[in-house]
Design a protein around this motif. Structure first.
Motif, PDB file in Angstrom:
ATOM      1  N   ASN A   1     -18.763 -42.917  -1.614  1.00  0.00           N
ATOM      2  CA  ASN A   1     -19.466 -44.176  -1.382  1.00  0.00           C
ATOM      3  C   ASN A   1     -20.973 -43.910  -1.388  1.00  0.00           C
ATOM      4  OD1 ASN A   1     -20.489 -46.648  -0.522  1.00  0.00           O
ATOM      5  ND2 ASN A   1     -18.841 -46.971   0.963  1.00  0.00           N
ATOM      6  N   ALA A   2     -21.536 -43.898  -2.589  1.00  0.00           N
ATOM      7  CA  ALA A   2     -22.951 -43.570  -2.742  1.00  0.00           C
ATOM      8  C   ALA A   2     -23.850 -44.607  -2.086  1.00  0.00           C
ATOM      9  CB  ALA A   2     -23.290 -43.433  -4.228  1.00  0.00           C
ATOM     10  N   GLU A   3     -23.438 -45.864  -2.070  1.00  0.00           N
ATOM     11  CA  GLU A   3     -24.247 -46.911  -1.430  1.00  0.00           C
ATOM     12  C   GLU A   3     -24.396 -46.634   0.065  1.00  0.00           C
ATOM     13  OE1 GLU A   3     -25.685 -49.882  -2.789  1.00  0.00           O
ATOM     14  OE2 GLU A   3     -25.408 -48.771  -4.655  1.00  0.00           O
ATOM     15  N   ALA A   4     -23.286 -46.310   0.724  1.00  0.00           N
ATOM     16  CA  ALA A   4     -23.333 -45.995   2.150  1.00  0.00           C
ATOM     17  C   ALA A   4     -24.142 -44.723   2.391  1.00  0.00           C
ATOM     18  CB  ALA A   4     -21.919 -45.844   2.701  1.00  0.00           C
ATOM     19  N   LEU A   5     -23.954 -43.719   1.541  1.00  0.00           N
ATOM     20  CA  LEU A   5     -24.681 -42.465   1.693  1.00  0.00           C
ATOM     21  C   LEU A   5     -26.184 -42.687   1.584  1.00  0.00           C
ATOM     22  CD1 LEU A   5     -24.876 -39.385   1.922  1.00  0.00           C
ATOM     23  CD2 LEU A   5     -24.438 -39.260  -0.554  1.00  0.00           C
ATOM     24  N   GLU A   6     -26.608 -43.483   0.626  1.00  0.00           N
ATOM     25  CA  GLU A   6     -28.041 -43.715   0.463  1.00  0.00           C
ATOM     26  C   GLU A   6     -28.628 -44.450   1.658  1.00  0.00           C
ATOM     27  OE1 GLU A   6     -28.163 -45.588  -3.348  1.00  0.00           O
ATOM     28  OE2 GLU A   6     -28.237 -43.678  -4.433  1.00  0.00           O
ATOM     29  N   ALA A   7     -27.854 -45.343   2.270  1.00  0.00           N
ATOM     30  CA  ALA A   7     -28.328 -46.024   3.479  1.00  0.00           C
ATOM     31  C   ALA A   7     -28.474 -45.036   4.627  1.00  0.00           C
ATOM     32  CB  ALA A   7     -27.368 -47.148   3.856  1.00  0.00           C
ATOM     33  N   VAL A   8     -27.536 -44.111   4.746  1.00  0.00           N
ATOM     34  CA  VAL A   8     -27.620 -43.089   5.791  1.00  0.00           C
ATOM     35  C   VAL A   8     -28.809 -42.170   5.541  1.00  0.00           C
ATOM     36  CG1 VAL A   8     -26.471 -41.020   6.704  1.00  0.00           C
ATOM     37  CG2 VAL A   8     -25.199 -43.159   6.461  1.00  0.00           C
ATOM     38  N   ILE A   9     -29.026 -41.794   4.299  1.00  0.00           N
ATOM     39  CA  ILE A   9     -30.170 -40.941   3.972  1.00  0.00           C
ATOM     40  C   ILE A   9     -31.474 -41.627   4.370  1.00  0.00           C
ATOM     41  CG2 ILE A   9     -31.480 -39.941   2.061  1.00  0.00           C
ATOM     42  CD1 ILE A   9     -28.746 -39.449   0.676  1.00  0.00           C
ATOM     43  N   ALA A  10     -31.582 -42.928   4.114  1.00  0.00           N
ATOM     44  CA  ALA A  10     -32.783 -43.665   4.507  1.00  0.00           C
ATOM     45  C   ALA A  10     -32.954 -43.654   6.027  1.00  0.00           C
ATOM     46  CB  ALA A  10     -32.710 -45.100   3.987  1.00  0.00           C
ATOM     47  N   ASP A  11     -31.853 -43.809   6.761  1.00  0.00           N
ATOM     48  CA  ASP A  11     -31.920 -43.774   8.220  1.00  0.00           C
ATOM     49  C   ASP A  11     -32.280 -42.384   8.710  1.00  0.00           C
ATOM     50  OD1 ASP A  11     -31.369 -45.739  10.475  1.00  0.00           O
ATOM     51  OD2 ASP A  11     -30.196 -44.017  11.150  1.00  0.00           O
ATOM     52  N   LEU A  12     -31.772 -41.362   8.054  1.00  0.00           N
ATOM     53  CA  LEU A  12     -32.123 -39.989   8.414  1.00  0.00           C
ATOM     54  C   LEU A  12     -33.616 -39.736   8.221  1.00  0.00           C
ATOM     55  CD1 LEU A  12     -29.102 -38.089   6.824  1.00  0.00           C
ATOM     56  CD2 LEU A  12     -29.655 -38.168   9.261  1.00  0.00           C
ATOM     57  N   GLY A  13     -34.199 -40.391   7.229  1.00  0.00           N
ATOM     58  CA  GLY A  13     -35.636 -40.250   7.027  1.00  0.00           C
ATOM     59  C   GLY A  13     -36.428 -40.726   8.229  1.00  0.00           C
ATOM     60  N   ARG A  14     -35.931 -41.750   8.897  1.00  0.00           N
ATOM     61  CA  ARG A  14     -36.590 -42.245  10.104  1.00  0.00           C
ATOM     62  C   ARG A  14     -36.307 -41.355  11.310  1.00  0.00           C
ATOM     63  NH1 ARG A  14     -35.199 -46.969   7.206  1.00  0.00           N
ATOM     64  NH2 ARG A  14     -33.080 -47.003   8.057  1.00  0.00           N
TER      65      ARG A  14
END
Length: 249
Positions: free
Chosen positions: A12-25
């Motif tokens: 689920n690349a969409e979910a992964l990219e959202a998590v990556i964005a949150d990890l950036g914060r």
């Protein structure tokens, strides 16, 4: 030291990219991946490319193992779809994943248990659903593992368990990419979290103690559900939209 834990991305690349964005914060010192990275009727190769570029320490999940071995049976629709979608580079990446990893500070990373990637650690099957396993059962599944913190995935259920008798803690961050599913092993049952959010966790060490934070991240789960339907998997679409699996029959 702050460590973020992700698990059960399932392509689920969409979910992964959202998590990556949150990890950036959140800006953790390290991110680790507890396996079952790619298998699912969504975006296996797209997900693999992201993970290969990130280079997170990653352990092998049971689906990772099946796909990496090759020659997936046609009846296994999930892993067969994944096998067919992956590049040679992504297949090689899967084959190289270890079964377990140990981090400094007494942390063990595994997918299921430290000894089996397809066995639940903190859950047991009750009828058609799952429930919390007893402290004695969890301790038995940990065996002679000496780690004080054991981080696992596999059930997709966010779970933090303190075992006072043996002085260990078990953490399951939940699933990044699939909040509900059914399985026939060892008997037919379903797992559902009741929310479509992408899940991960953060652990942070303060002196001799660990602090734990469970995270739930919104993303475009409707797009993921439509992708599952486009690939002939309506059984994935409902949990992706709602976090509930539905009846087994």
């Amino acid at each position: 030291m702050r460590i973020a834990l992700v698990a059960d991305i399932h392509g689920n690349a969409e979910a992964l990219e959202a998590v990556i964005a949150d990890l950036g914060r959140e800006a953790p010192d390290e991110v680790v991946n507890l396996g079952d990275c790619l298998s699912g009727p969504l975006w296996p190769e797209r997900t693999a490319k992201i993970l290969r570029e990130l280079g997170w320490p990653t352990v092998r999940g049971n689906h990772d193992r099946v796909v990496a071995a090759g020659n997936v049976r046609a009846a296994n629709r999930t892993d067969r779809f994944t096998e067919d979608d992956l590049s040679a580079e992504s297949h090689a990446w899967l084959r190289a994943l270890p079964a377990v990893l140990e981090l400094d500070g007494g942390i063990l990373l595994c997918h299921g248990t430290p000894f089996r990637d397809d066995l639940y650690l903190a859950e047991e099957i009750s009828g058609e659903t799952t429930r919390m396993a007893t402290e004695e059962t969890i301790a038995e599944r940990l065996g002679d593992t000496m780690a004080r913190v054991v981080c696992c995935g596999h059930t997709h259920i966010p779970r933090l368990v303190r075992l006072p008798r043996c002085g260990r803690t078990v953490l399951n961050p939940g699933s990044v990419g699939l909040p509900g599913y059914s399985d026939d092993t060892p008997v037919p049952h379903k797992v559902e979290t009741g929310s479509p959010h992408a899940r991960y966790a953060i652990i942070e060490r303060h002196a001799s103690e660990w602090r734990f934070e469970m995270k739930a991240v919104a993303y475009d789960w409707e797009r993921a559900a439509r992708e599952a339907e486009r690939n002939g998997r309506s059984d994935w679409a409902r949990p992706l939209r709602t976090g509930f699996y539905g009846p087994l029959s």
